[in-house]
Design a protein around this motif. Structure first.
Motif, PDB file in Angstrom:
ATOM      1  N   PRO A  80       0.795  -1.240   0.000  1.00  0.00           N
ATOM      2  CA  PRO A  80       0.000   0.000   0.000  1.00  0.00           C
ATOM      3  C   PRO A  80       0.822   1.282   0.000  1.00  0.00           C
ATOM      4  CG  PRO A  80      -0.051  -1.059   2.152  1.00  0.00           C
ATOM      5  CD  PRO A  80       0.605  -2.018   1.224  1.00  0.00           C
ATOM      6  N   SER A  81       2.012   1.234   0.565  1.00  0.00           N
ATOM      7  CA  SER A  81       2.811   2.468   0.651  1.00  0.00           C
ATOM      8  C   SER A  81       3.630   2.720  -0.607  1.00  0.00           C
ATOM      9  CB  SER A  81       3.746   2.400   1.868  1.00  0.00           C
ATOM     10  OG  SER A  81       2.996   2.280   3.057  1.00  0.00           O
ATOM     11  N   GLN A  82       4.012   1.622  -1.317  1.00  0.00           N
ATOM     12  CA  GLN A  82       4.884   1.777  -2.488  1.00  0.00           C
ATOM     13  C   GLN A  82       4.118   1.831  -3.804  1.00  0.00           C
ATOM     14  OE1 GLN A  82       5.330  -0.702  -0.210  1.00  0.00           O
ATOM     15  NE2 GLN A  82       7.108   0.096   0.936  1.00  0.00           N
ATOM     16  N   ASP A  83       3.013   1.074  -3.888  1.00  0.00           N
ATOM     17  CA  ASP A  83       2.345   0.922  -5.180  1.00  0.00           C
ATOM     18  C   ASP A  83       1.083   1.750  -5.315  1.00  0.00           C
ATOM     19  OD1 ASP A  83       4.321  -0.848  -5.757  1.00  0.00           O
ATOM     20  OD2 ASP A  83       3.081  -2.657  -5.690  1.00  0.00           O
ATOM     21  N   ASN A  84       0.775   2.616  -4.350  1.00  0.00           N
ATOM     22  CA  ASN A  84      -0.457   3.396  -4.511  1.00  0.00           C
ATOM     23  C   ASN A  84      -0.236   4.495  -5.550  1.00  0.00           C
ATOM     24  OD1 ASN A  84      -0.394   6.261  -3.309  1.00  0.00           O
ATOM     25  ND2 ASN A  84       0.509   5.086  -1.632  1.00  0.00           N
ATOM     26  N   PRO A  85      -1.263   4.871  -6.263  1.00  0.00           N
ATOM     27  CA  PRO A  85      -1.095   5.769  -7.419  1.00  0.00           C
ATOM     28  C   PRO A  85      -0.552   7.152  -7.073  1.00  0.00           C
ATOM     29  CG  PRO A  85      -3.424   5.377  -6.938  1.00  0.00           C
ATOM     30  CD  PRO A  85      -2.655   4.410  -6.108  1.00  0.00           C
ATOM     31  N   PHE A  86      -0.676   7.586  -5.818  1.00  0.00           N
ATOM     32  CA  PHE A  86      -0.074   8.866  -5.453  1.00  0.00           C
ATOM     33  C   PHE A  86       1.447   8.775  -5.439  1.00  0.00           C
ATOM     34  CE2 PHE A  86      -4.230   9.702  -3.171  1.00  0.00           C
ATOM     35  CZ  PHE A  86      -4.622  10.718  -4.023  1.00  0.00           C
ATOM     36  N   VAL A  87       1.962   7.568  -5.152  1.00  0.00           N
ATOM     37  CA  VAL A  87       3.410   7.363  -5.067  1.00  0.00           C
ATOM     38  C   VAL A  87       3.973   6.913  -6.414  1.00  0.00           C
ATOM     39  CG1 VAL A  87       5.237   6.031  -3.955  1.00  0.00           C
ATOM     40  CG2 VAL A  87       3.281   6.841  -2.607  1.00  0.00           C
ATOM     41  N   SER A  88       3.327   5.916  -7.029  1.00  0.00           N
ATOM     42  CA  SER A  88       3.812   5.395  -8.310  1.00  0.00           C
ATOM     43  C   SER A  88       2.614   5.033  -9.192  1.00  0.00           C
ATOM     44  CB  SER A  88       4.699   4.165  -8.082  1.00  0.00           C
ATOM     45  OG  SER A  88       5.052   3.575  -9.321  1.00  0.00           O
ATOM     46  N   MET A  89       2.319   5.872 -10.126  1.00  0.00           N
ATOM     47  CA  MET A  89       1.201   5.617 -11.030  1.00  0.00           C
ATOM     48  C   MET A  89       1.489   4.412 -11.923  1.00  0.00           C
ATOM     49  SD  MET A  89      -1.816   6.337 -12.041  1.00  0.00           S
ATOM     50  CE  MET A  89      -2.213   7.985 -11.418  1.00  0.00           C
ATOM     51  N   ALA A 135       0.825   1.242  -9.990  1.00  0.00           N
ATOM     52  CA  ALA A 135      -0.610   1.094  -9.774  1.00  0.00           C
ATOM     53  C   ALA A 135      -1.303   0.591 -11.032  1.00  0.00           C
ATOM     54  CB  ALA A 135      -1.209   2.428  -9.330  1.00  0.00           C
ATOM     55  N   ILE A 136      -0.903   1.125 -12.184  1.00  0.00           N
ATOM     56  CA  ILE A 136      -1.512   0.695 -13.451  1.00  0.00           C
ATOM     57  C   ILE A 136      -1.139  -0.751 -13.768  1.00  0.00           C
ATOM     58  CG2 ILE A 136      -1.466   1.059 -15.944  1.00  0.00           C
ATOM     59  CD1 ILE A 136      -1.310   4.063 -15.382  1.00  0.00           C
ATOM     60  N   ALA A 137       0.122  -1.120 -13.509  1.00  0.00           N
ATOM     61  CA  ALA A 137       0.543  -2.510 -13.752  1.00  0.00           C
ATOM     62  C   ALA A 137      -0.258  -3.475 -12.876  1.00  0.00           C
ATOM     63  CB  ALA A 137       2.039  -2.646 -13.470  1.00  0.00           C
ATOM     64  N   ASP A 152     -11.401  -4.652 -22.103  1.00  0.00           N
ATOM     65  CA  ASP A 152     -10.801  -3.671 -23.015  1.00  0.00           C
ATOM     66  C   ASP A 152     -11.112  -2.246 -22.578  1.00  0.00           C
ATOM     67  OD1 ASP A 152      -9.814  -5.754 -24.529  1.00  0.00           O
ATOM     68  OD2 ASP A 152     -11.506  -5.755 -25.935  1.00  0.00           O
ATOM     69  N   THR A 153     -12.353  -2.022 -22.165  1.00  0.00           N
ATOM     70  CA  THR A 153     -12.744  -0.676 -21.727  1.00  0.00           C
ATOM     71  C   THR A 153     -11.946  -0.254 -20.496  1.00  0.00           C
ATOM     72  OG1 THR A 153     -14.985  -1.017 -22.563  1.00  0.00           O
ATOM     73  CG2 THR A 153     -14.662   0.761 -20.963  1.00  0.00           C
ATOM     74  N   ALA A 154     -11.826  -1.163 -19.527  1.00  0.00           N
ATOM     75  CA  ALA A 154     -11.149  -0.827 -18.276  1.00  0.00           C
ATOM     76  C   ALA A 154      -9.652  -0.637 -18.463  1.00  0.00           C
ATOM     77  CB  ALA A 154     -11.424  -1.911 -17.237  1.00  0.00           C
ATOM     78  N   ILE A 155      -9.038  -1.473 -19.263  1.00  0.00           N
ATOM     79  CA  ILE A 155      -7.582  -1.408 -19.393  1.00  0.00           C
ATOM     80  C   ILE A 155      -7.139  -0.182 -20.196  1.00  0.00           C
ATOM     81  CG2 ILE A 155      -7.135  -2.670 -21.535  1.00  0.00           C
ATOM     82  CD1 ILE A 155      -5.102  -4.343 -19.768  1.00  0.00           C
ATOM     83  N   ASN A 156      -8.057   0.375 -20.986  1.00  0.00           N
ATOM     84  CA  ASN A 156      -7.732   1.572 -21.779  1.00  0.00           C
ATOM     85  C   ASN A 156      -8.179   2.866 -21.087  1.00  0.00           C
ATOM     86  OD1 ASN A 156      -6.518   0.335 -24.112  1.00  0.00           O
ATOM     87  ND2 ASN A 156      -8.570  -0.440 -24.633  1.00  0.00           N
ATOM     88  N   GLU A 157      -8.809   2.738 -19.954  1.00  0.00           N
ATOM     89  CA  GLU A 157      -9.279   3.925 -19.238  1.00  0.00           C
ATOM     90  C   GLU A 157      -8.108   4.641 -18.567  1.00  0.00           C
ATOM     91  OE1 GLU A 157     -11.740   4.752 -15.162  1.00  0.00           O
ATOM     92  OE2 GLU A 157     -12.710   3.406 -16.613  1.00  0.00           O
ATOM     93  N   LYS A 158      -8.083   5.953 -18.712  1.00  0.00           N
ATOM     94  CA  LYS A 158      -7.040   6.737 -18.058  1.00  0.00           C
ATOM     95  C   LYS A 158      -7.384   6.883 -16.580  1.00  0.00           C
ATOM     96  CE  LYS A 158      -4.350  10.993 -18.433  1.00  0.00           C
ATOM     97  NZ  LYS A 158      -4.149  12.262 -19.174  1.00  0.00           N
ATOM     98  N   LEU A 159      -6.429   6.591 -15.750  1.00  0.00           N
ATOM     99  CA  LEU A 159      -6.665   6.614 -14.303  1.00  0.00           C
ATOM    100  C   LEU A 159      -6.539   8.050 -13.783  1.00  0.00           C
ATOM    101  CD1 LEU A 159      -7.322   4.288 -12.386  1.00  0.00           C
ATOM    102  CD2 LEU A 159      -4.923   4.257 -11.711  1.00  0.00           C
ATOM    103  N   ARG A 160      -7.625   8.600 -13.287  1.00  0.00           N
ATOM    104  CA  ARG A 160      -7.638   9.987 -12.791  1.00  0.00           C
ATOM    105  C   ARG A 160      -7.899   9.984 -11.285  1.00  0.00           C
ATOM    106  NH1 ARG A 160      -7.851  13.476 -17.059  1.00  0.00           N
ATOM    107  NH2 ARG A 160      -8.582  12.616 -19.057  1.00  0.00           N
TER     108      ARG A 160
END
Length: 775
Positions: A229-238, A241-243, A264-272
C-alpha cells in the motif's frame, strides 16, 4: 565311514550390498522420524487449533470497532467541522459493497476464496513453486481469511508460530462465520495506503467517489493495493498502480468475472485521481479556532484517546454561514487596512443565550494557532467603561442624567505623575457626553468616586470576569487585560436586560452507542444588574452608535456598543450588541518572529473606525439571519437559572461599621444577595461623615481613544500603589483639617478601623494614604 562328521555346507555368497542395507535403515529411520514429527506437529496444530477457539470470540468486538465511523464535530446547521480517528475508516456493510468490488478483491488476493475452508493448500504449493522458480518472493499463500486473522487477532510478527496461529484461526473463523461476513471484515479493515483503511475510505481518498460509482478500472486499481500500500499506490507510483490494475483485470477475465469488452474498456481507461496528492479526510476542516476550543472542552468530558478512536458525534452552537461571514469580513478588513498596520484581528459572535455563533481567533490559523478570543488577554481600552459606569450607577454614586467632573487629575507614581489624557479642562460634563464621546478624565473620576476596588468586585461578580483586574484609577480606561470572550459575557448583561449569559460552544455529545454522553443548556445568571442600571447603559451605548465615537456601526438597526483604543493604538476594539446577538471585534498590529508575538502601533486606527466598521459589516447580515429568533427577555422575567440554581441575586451595599444596608455616606462593601434578603435588611442608622476618602490604587494608564498618541502613552508595568495628590487649597486659611488613620498617621481610607480628624499647617499635612488596611 561310521562315525565320521559330515562335511559343512558351503555358504552362498551374499548378493545384497551393505550400503543398500544401511540406506534402507536410514530411509525407514527417516520415515519413522518424519512420522513422529508429523504426529507431533499434528498434535501441536490440534492443541493450537483448540486453544484459539476462544480467541475467535473477540471478532464481534473487533467488528464493532471497524464499524466505528470517525468522531465528527458538526455546526448547528449540519456542516462537518472536524473528523477525528486514529485510522481513517468508513465502515460499509456487505449489502452495500458492489459485486465487482468483491470479484476484484478475490481475483487479486484469493482466487479460491469461495472453495477453501480457510487455508488453501493448493495455493500454498503454487506460491512455493512460483517463488522457487523465480528465486524471489513473488506470491504469498495466505488466504483472505488468514489475512483477517492476522490483522485482527494475532500480533502480526513474522514467525513460524504466528503462521500456524493464522492458519488455525482461519479454520476457526471459517467454522463460525460465513464467507460474506469474512469478506466484509476484510474489506473494512485492510489498509489501502494514504491513510485509507477499508475499501470505502480508499474510494473516497483516491477517487473522491462512493463505492457504487467506481469504474471497473478504479476498482481493479484498489483491489491490489493492500499488497504494497505504501509503495504501489497511485499517489506514489502511477506506473506500479496501473501494472497492478492490469494484472487484476487479466485474472478477472481469465476467471470469467468480466467479458472481453469490459476488460478492453477498463484497461484503456485513463486513471484519474481526485487530486495530485492525498487529501486528509481527518482533522479540522472549518472554523479552526472554534473547533480547537471545542476540542479543549471535550477533553474535560472524554479522554482524547477515546474520542480519537472514532464513533462520537459532537453537535455545536456554531452557525457555519455566520462563521463564513465573519471570516470573510475579517480577512477583507485586514487586507484593506494592512498599510495602516492592521495585521491581526479576532471576532466572536454570541447570542443572548450564550451560544457561540461564530469565532475567529486570528488572521491565519496555519501560521499561529493562538486563539485571541479565548486565550488572548489584551487591554480593552474605553470599551471597559460600561462596567465602570454601571458600578457607579448601581451603587448610587452617579446619576445617568447627571454630570461628572472634568477637572484634571494628577496621580503620583514612582516615576512621576500620571495625568490621563482626554478631557481634564475643568468644570463638569454630562454623563451622556462623557460616555458617548469617550472622554477619559470623567471616566477616571467616576472610577475614583465609586472606588476601583468596587469596580473590580462588580466586574467579577456581576459581569463574570476571571482575569486579574488591577484596582487603580486607570482601570476606568481599560488598563487591565481581558479576553474577547470575557467581554462578550460582560456585554451579555446589557443585551439581556440584566442577566449574564455564560458562553458555550457544545450542545450535546452522542457516544458510539448512540447514547447521549453530555447535553448542555444555556447557563444564565438572573438579575445580576438592576433594570434601572441596565436601561441607563443601553441608552448610553445607543448614543455611542448614533452620535458618539461608534457612528461607523450605525448602519445596523438598533445597534448599541462602545469603542476602545489603547496606548499608541496597539489595540482597537468595538464591543456591541443587537436585538439578538453580541459581537466583539479586536484588531492589532501583530508581529511574528517564529517564537513569540509582539504588538506594535497602528497608524491612527481607533476603535470607532476599523473595528466598528468591521462590526457593522458582519453584524448587519448576521442580525438579519437571526431575526426570526425571539428577542431576549428584558422585563426581568426569569428564563433560566445559573449553575448553582440561584436567581434573583443583586449587588447590595453593606455598611462596614453596622453590617446593615448602607446609606449614601456609609463606608461600605458589596455583597451579592437576593432581592428578598435585601428588602428584609434594615438601613444603617449611624451618622457617617460625608466624603470619606478611598484608597485608589493605580494601574498602567491608557490614553483617550480620541487623542493622538503622546510621548508618555506607553503603558508601564503596574507600579506600586501610588498616592493621590492632595487637593490644593481653595481658601487662604493657614490650616487644613485632614482625616487620618489612628494606627498609621497617614490619610485615612474607607478601610481604616479607627480614624480621627486633625488640623495641620497647610503644606505639612500627610500626602500619602494608609496602605496597611485593605478590603
Amino acid at each position: 565311514m561310521r562315525g565320521s562328521k559330515p562335511a559343512p555346507r558351503a555358504r552362498k555368497p551374499s548378493t545384497t550390498n551393505p550400503w543398500i542395507k544401511r540406506l534402507k535403515r536410514a530411509i525407514w529411520g527417516s520415515v519413522a522420524i518424519l512420522l513422529c514429527a508429523f504426529i507431533a506437529f499434528g498434535a501441536y496444530v490440534w492443541v493450537v487449533f483448540n486453544s484459539l477457539e476462544a480467541k475467535v470470540s473477540l471478532l464481534p468486538k473487533k467488528q464493532a470497532e471497524l464499524r466505528r465511523s470517525p468522531t465528527e464535530i458538526y455546526s448547528a446547521d449540519g456542516v462537518v467541522l472536524c473528523r477525528l480517528a486514529t485510522e481513517m475508516r468508513e465502515p460499509v456493510s456487505y449489502q452495500e459493497i458492489p459485486k465487482r468490488v468483491i470479484d476484484a478483491t478475490v481475483a487479486a488476493e484469493d482466487k479460491r476464496f469461495w472453495e477453501h475452508s480457510g487455508v488453501d493448500v493448493m495455493g500454498i504449493v503454487r506460491a512455493v513453486w512460483i517463488n522457487l522458480r523465480s528465486g524471489q518472493v513473488e506470491q504469498g499463500g495466505s488466504t483472505i481469511t488468514q489475512q483477517v486473522a492476522k490483522r485482527l487477532l494475532t500480533s502480526g510478527e513474522r514467525s513460524f508460530r504466528r503462521k500456524i496461529e493464522d492458519a488455525c484461526l482461519a479454520l476457526q473463523i471459517e467454522r463460525q462465520y460465513s464467507k460474506e461476513q469474512i469478506i466484509e471484515l476484510y474489506l473494512n479493515q485492510v489498509y489501502y495506503g494514504s491513510q485509507a483503511y477499508g475499501i470505502k475510505a480508499a474510494a473516497e481518498i483516491y477517487f473522491g467517489r462512493p463505492l457504487d460509482q467506481l469504474s471497473l478500472s478504479q476498482i481493479a486499481t484498489l483491489a491490489r493495493l493492500p499488497r504494497r500500500p505504501s509503495q504501489d499506490n497511485p499517489f506514489v507510483s502511477m506506473d506500479a498502480a496501473i501494472a497492478n490494475r492490469n494484472t487484476v483485470l487479466q485474472i478477472m477475465l481469465d476467471e470469467g468475472m468480466i467479458d472481453q469488452h469490459a476488460y478492453d474498456t477498463a484497461i484503456n481507461e485513463k486513471l484519474r485521481l481526485v487530486s495530485a496528492k492525498p487529501i486528509s479526510q481527518v482533522g479540522i476542516r472549518h472554523a479552526p479556532y472554534f473547533t480547537t476550543w471545542v476540542l479543549d472542552n471535550l477533553r474535560e468530558k472524554i479522554p482524547s484517546e477515546d474520542y480519537a478512536r472514532g464513533g462520537y458525534k459532537i453537535y455545536t452552537t456554531l452557525n457555519y454561514k455566520a462563521q463564513k461571514e465573519v471570516e470573510d469580513g475579517l480577512a477583507s478588513t485586514i487586507r484593506s487596512t494592512r498599510r495602516r498596520g492592521v495585521t491581526e484581528g479576532a471576532m466572536v459572535v454570541m447570542d443572548t443565550n450564550g451560544e457561540i455563533v461564530a469565532m475567529v481567533g486570528g488572521n491565519d490559523f496555519d501560521r499561529s494557532q493562538y486563539n485571541v478570543v479565548t486565550q488572548g488577554h489584551r487591554q480593552p481600552g474605553s470599551s471597559f467603561k460600561p462596567f465602570v459606569y454601571s458600578t457607579a450607577i448601581e451603587l448610587g454614586t452617579l446619576r445617568p442624567t447627571g454630570s461628572v467632573s472634568n477637572a484634571a487629575i494628577h496621580i503620583k507614581t514612582p516615576s512621576g505623575y500620571w495625568s490621563p489624557k482626554g478631557g481634564g479642562h475643568g468644570g463638569s460634563v454630562s454623563v451622556w457626553t462623557a460616555f458617548t464621546q469617550s472622554i477619559n478624565v470623567p471616566a477616571v473620576h467616576v472610577c475614583m468616586d465609586v472606588g476601583p476596588e468596587n469596580v473590580v468586585r462588580v466586574a467579577k461578580e456581576v459581569f463574570g470576569f476571571k482575569s486579574d483586574l488591577f484596582p487603580g484609577p486607570a482601570l476606568a480606561l481599560g488598563s487591565s487585560a481581558v479576553s474577547p470572550l470575557e467581554m462578550a459575557q460582560g456585554y451579555s448583561v446589557f443585551a439581556t436586560g440584566g442577566n449574564r449569559a455564560t458562553p458555550f460552544g457544545i450542545r450535546r455529545i452522542v457516544g458510539p452507542d448512540g447514547g447521549i454522553v453530555a447535553q448542555y443548556r444555556p447557563l444564565i445568571a438572573q438579575n445580576v444588574l438592576s433594570p434601572a442600571t441596565t436601561d441607563a447603559l443601553r441608552t448610553l451605548m445607543r448614543g455611542v452608535v448614533t452620535s458618539g465615537t461608534g457612528r461607523a456601526a450605525s448602519s445596523v438597526p438598533d445597534a448599541r456598543g462602545k469603542t476602545g483604543t489603547t496606548n499608541s493604538h496597539k489595540d482597537a476594539w468595538f464591543c456591541g450588541y443587537t436585538d439578538h446577538l453580541i459581537g466583539i471585534v479586536w484588531v492589532a498590529n501583530a508581529r511574528y518572529d517564529g517564537h513569540e508575538v509582539t504588538y506594535g502601533p497602528m497608524a491612527g486606527v481607533f476603535g470607532g473606525q476599523v473595528p466598528a466598521a468591521l462590526w457593522a459589516k458582519t453584524m448587519g447580515p448576521l442580525e438579519a439571519m437571526f431575526a426570526d429568533r425571539p428577542a431576549p427577555n428584558l422585563d426581568g422575567e426569569k428564563t433560566a437559572v445559573d449553575q448553582a440554581g440561584r436567581d434573583g441575586f443583586m449587588m447590595v451595599r453593606i455598611c462596614r461599621d453596622s453590617g446593615l444596608r448602607a446609606r449614601r455616606n456609609c463606608p461600605y462593601f458589596l455583597k451579592r444577595m437576593t432581592a428578598e434578603a435585601a428588602d428584609d435588611l434594615e438601613y444603617c442608622q449611624e451618622e457617617h461623615r460625608p466624603g470619606v476618602a478611598r484608597n485608589d490604587d493605580e494601574a498602567p494608564p491608557v490614553t483617550d481613544e480620541n487623542s493622538p498618541p503622546g510621548p508618555n502613552d506607553d503603558a508601564p508595568v503596574p507600579p506600586t500603589p501610588p498616592r493621590i495628590q492632595p487637593p490644593r487649597a481653595t481658601t487662604e486659611s493657614s490650616t487644613i483639617s485632614v482625616e487620618i488613620c489612628v494606627e498609621t498617621g497617614l490619610r485615612a481610607t474607607t478601610y481604616c478601623p479607627q480614624k480621627r480628624v486633625e488640623k495641620f499647617k497647610r503644606g505639612s499635612e500627610p500626602s500619602d494614604f494608609c496602605h496597611v488596611h485593605h478590603p
